[in-house]
Design an enzyme around this catalytic site. Sequence first.
Site, PDB file in Angstrom:
ATOM      1  N   SER A 103      58.457  29.632 104.085  1.00 21.05           N
ATOM      2  CA  SER A 103      59.350  30.225 103.096  1.00 21.05           C
ATOM      3  C   SER A 103      60.596  29.366 102.998  1.00 21.05           C
ATOM      4  O   SER A 103      61.102  28.883 104.021  1.00 21.05           O
ATOM      5  CB  SER A 103      59.727  31.649 103.499  1.00 21.05           C
ATOM      6  OG  SER A 103      60.580  32.242 102.536  1.00 21.05           O
ATOM      7  N   HIS A 107      69.999  26.287  97.969  1.00 21.14           N
ATOM      8  CA  HIS A 107      71.217  26.563  97.204  1.00 21.14           C
ATOM      9  C   HIS A 107      71.976  25.247  97.005  1.00 21.14           C
ATOM     10  O   HIS A 107      72.675  24.780  97.914  1.00 21.14           O
ATOM     11  CB  HIS A 107      72.112  27.562  97.946  1.00 21.14           C
ATOM     12  CG  HIS A 107      71.528  28.923  98.082  1.00 21.14           C
ATOM     13  ND1 HIS A 107      71.400  29.781  97.015  1.00 21.14           N
ATOM     14  CD2 HIS A 107      71.032  29.588  99.168  1.00 21.14           C
ATOM     15  CE1 HIS A 107      70.851  30.922  97.433  1.00 21.14           C
ATOM     16  NE2 HIS A 107      70.620  30.825  98.729  1.00 21.14           N
ATOM     17  N   HIS A 117      63.344  28.974  95.097  1.00 18.96           N
ATOM     18  CA  HIS A 117      62.695  29.684  96.199  1.00 18.96           C
ATOM     19  C   HIS A 117      61.204  29.411  96.121  1.00 18.96           C
ATOM     20  O   HIS A 117      60.623  29.307  95.032  1.00 18.96           O
ATOM     21  CB  HIS A 117      62.949  31.196  96.068  1.00 18.96           C
ATOM     22  CG  HIS A 117      61.951  32.039  96.813  1.00 18.96           C
ATOM     23  ND1 HIS A 117      60.875  32.638  96.184  1.00 18.96           N
ATOM     24  CD2 HIS A 117      61.845  32.373  98.128  1.00 18.96           C
ATOM     25  CE1 HIS A 117      60.169  33.305  97.074  1.00 18.96           C
ATOM     26  NE2 HIS A 117      60.735  33.170  98.255  1.00 18.96           N
ATOM     27  N   ASN A 119      57.413  30.275  98.594  1.00 14.03           N
ATOM     28  CA  ASN A 119      56.841  30.935  99.759  1.00 14.03           C
ATOM     29  C   ASN A 119      55.325  30.881  99.638  1.00 14.03           C
ATOM     30  O   ASN A 119      54.779  31.142  98.568  1.00 14.03           O
ATOM     31  CB  ASN A 119      57.320  32.385  99.830  1.00 14.03           C
ATOM     32  CG  ASN A 119      56.632  33.181 100.920  1.00 14.03           C
ATOM     33  OD1 ASN A 119      55.767  34.015 100.633  1.00 14.03           O
ATOM     34  ND2 ASN A 119      56.992  32.935 102.153  1.00 14.03           N
ATOM     35  N   VAL A 120      54.649  30.495 100.725  1.00 19.63           N
ATOM     36  CA  VAL A 120      53.189  30.602 100.806  1.00 19.63           C
ATOM     37  C   VAL A 120      52.864  31.208 102.166  1.00 19.63           C
ATOM     38  O   VAL A 120      53.403  30.790 103.181  1.00 19.63           O
ATOM     39  CB  VAL A 120      52.488  29.244 100.604  1.00 19.63           C
ATOM     40  CG1 VAL A 120      52.478  28.856  99.133  1.00 19.63           C
ATOM     41  CG2 VAL A 120      53.135  28.132 101.419  1.00 19.63           C
ATOM     42  N   ARG A 121      51.980  32.194 102.190  1.00 19.29           N
ATOM     43  CA  ARG A 121      51.782  32.949 103.418  1.00 19.29           C
ATOM     44  C   ARG A 121      50.373  33.535 103.470  1.00 19.29           C
ATOM     45  O   ARG A 121      49.691  33.686 102.447  1.00 19.29           O
ATOM     46  CB  ARG A 121      52.803  34.072 103.516  1.00 19.29           C
ATOM     47  CG  ARG A 121      52.716  35.078 102.373  1.00 19.29           C
ATOM     48  CD  ARG A 121      53.819  36.113 102.421  1.00 19.29           C
ATOM     49  NE  ARG A 121      53.697  37.094 101.344  1.00 19.29           N
ATOM     50  CZ  ARG A 121      54.230  36.947 100.136  1.00 19.29           C
ATOM     51  NH1 ARG A 121      54.940  35.859  99.851  1.00 19.29           N
ATOM     52  NH2 ARG A 121      54.075  37.878  99.222  1.00 19.29           N
ATOM     53  N   HIS A 151      57.692  25.590  84.445  1.00 18.52           N
ATOM     54  CA  HIS A 151      56.518  26.413  84.140  1.00 18.52           C
ATOM     55  C   HIS A 151      55.289  25.572  83.840  1.00 18.52           C
ATOM     56  O   HIS A 151      54.167  25.983  84.163  1.00 18.52           O
ATOM     57  CB  HIS A 151      56.840  27.366  82.998  1.00 18.52           C
ATOM     58  CG  HIS A 151      57.603  28.579  83.438  1.00 18.52           C
ATOM     59  ND1 HIS A 151      56.989  29.720  83.893  1.00 18.52           N
ATOM     60  CD2 HIS A 151      58.939  28.811  83.539  1.00 18.52           C
ATOM     61  CE1 HIS A 151      57.899  30.614  84.236  1.00 18.52           C
ATOM     62  NE2 HIS A 151      59.095  30.084  84.019  1.00 18.52           N
ATOM     63  N   ARG A 266      62.769  37.712 113.545  1.00 16.66           N
ATOM     64  CA  ARG A 266      63.953  36.958 113.956  1.00 16.66           C
ATOM     65  C   ARG A 266      64.977  36.943 112.822  1.00 16.66           C
ATOM     66  O   ARG A 266      64.769  36.313 111.786  1.00 16.66           O
ATOM     67  CB  ARG A 266      63.549  35.530 114.325  1.00 16.66           C
ATOM     68  CG  ARG A 266      64.679  34.693 114.904  1.00 16.66           C
ATOM     69  CD  ARG A 266      64.111  33.375 115.405  1.00 16.66           C
ATOM     70  NE  ARG A 266      65.123  32.574 116.070  1.00 16.66           N
ATOM     71  CZ  ARG A 266      65.816  31.603 115.480  1.00 16.66           C
ATOM     72  NH1 ARG A 266      65.621  31.326 114.197  1.00 16.66           N
ATOM     73  NH2 ARG A 266      66.701  30.914 116.169  1.00 16.66           N
TER      74      ARG A 266
END
Length: 307
Positions: A103, A107, A117, A119-121, A151, A266
């Site tokens: 993730s 900024h 941003h 995120n891959v999970r 895009h 955490r």
Amino acid sequence: MSNLPDIPAIKTYLLALQDSICAALEAEDGGGKFITDEWTRPAGTSAPGSLGGGGRTRVIAGGDVLEKGGVAFSHVRGDKLPASATAHRPELAGRAWEALGVSLVIHPRNPYVPTSHANVRCFCAGDIWWFGGGFDLTPYYGFEEDCVHWHRTARDAVAPSGAEIYPRFKKWCDEYFWLKHRAEPRGVGGLFFDDFNELGFEKSFALLRAIGDAYIPAYRPIVAKRKSTPHTDRERQWQLYRRGRYAEFNLVYDRGTIFGLQSGGRTESILMSMPPLARWDYNYAPAPGTPEARLHEVFLKPRDWLA
């Protein structure tokens, strides 16, 4: 052939993805470096659910281009999910689980460079598993060509998995990154998906990799184009004001933040996504006809950027 996820293969990919993203962002910054913080959470040391595992958090601060950024890998597990996490998935109640992912939130310093941003999970609880993630863009000043590039890169990345994937994930992103209490989107969207396993493991994992690998090609050209744009304190104050919206979403709605905190994760790694500075002004609205007003009027409205 098993249709269960290959956790070692996923972990190998995610660690390499973290390396490649950090290297590309350091090169674009030109001076800043990510510091590495490796951590472990032995089972039984944090409640609830005897959370164990660890991760590798990388953070950059005070760079020439990147004011603050974090790219975090984590692989955590527990013997029982918090009740809030099973409210809509009762079949997960009482199951041992593990989750791993990368993730990141970036900024930039220049107000003309958007925050981004990605995120891959993967989540796994026995024979129940899925992938999720995506990437989205939050500009402070709108540029049509940047949104189209973002895009277009997203569409091309997921095209091998089916022509219907981009419009589906794009719509999902518009709906997910929506501040209900403000009745406005967080940014100009991108891709978002969750609970995804419908293609089987191999093809679903290929889709996850395609999205992860597309983040730098989507974001870095925008950073390169805008990072030297002249600006004044007016643009800076607007950037800080809009960063407040970013903080609101992450603290109130973001699933990863909420799950991480509720499962005893955490805290430092979970909240690395917060901007270094932000501001809130009571009942503020930009003056009509200004570039700041144009962001709300033109860009912060879900639309087909590739039409």
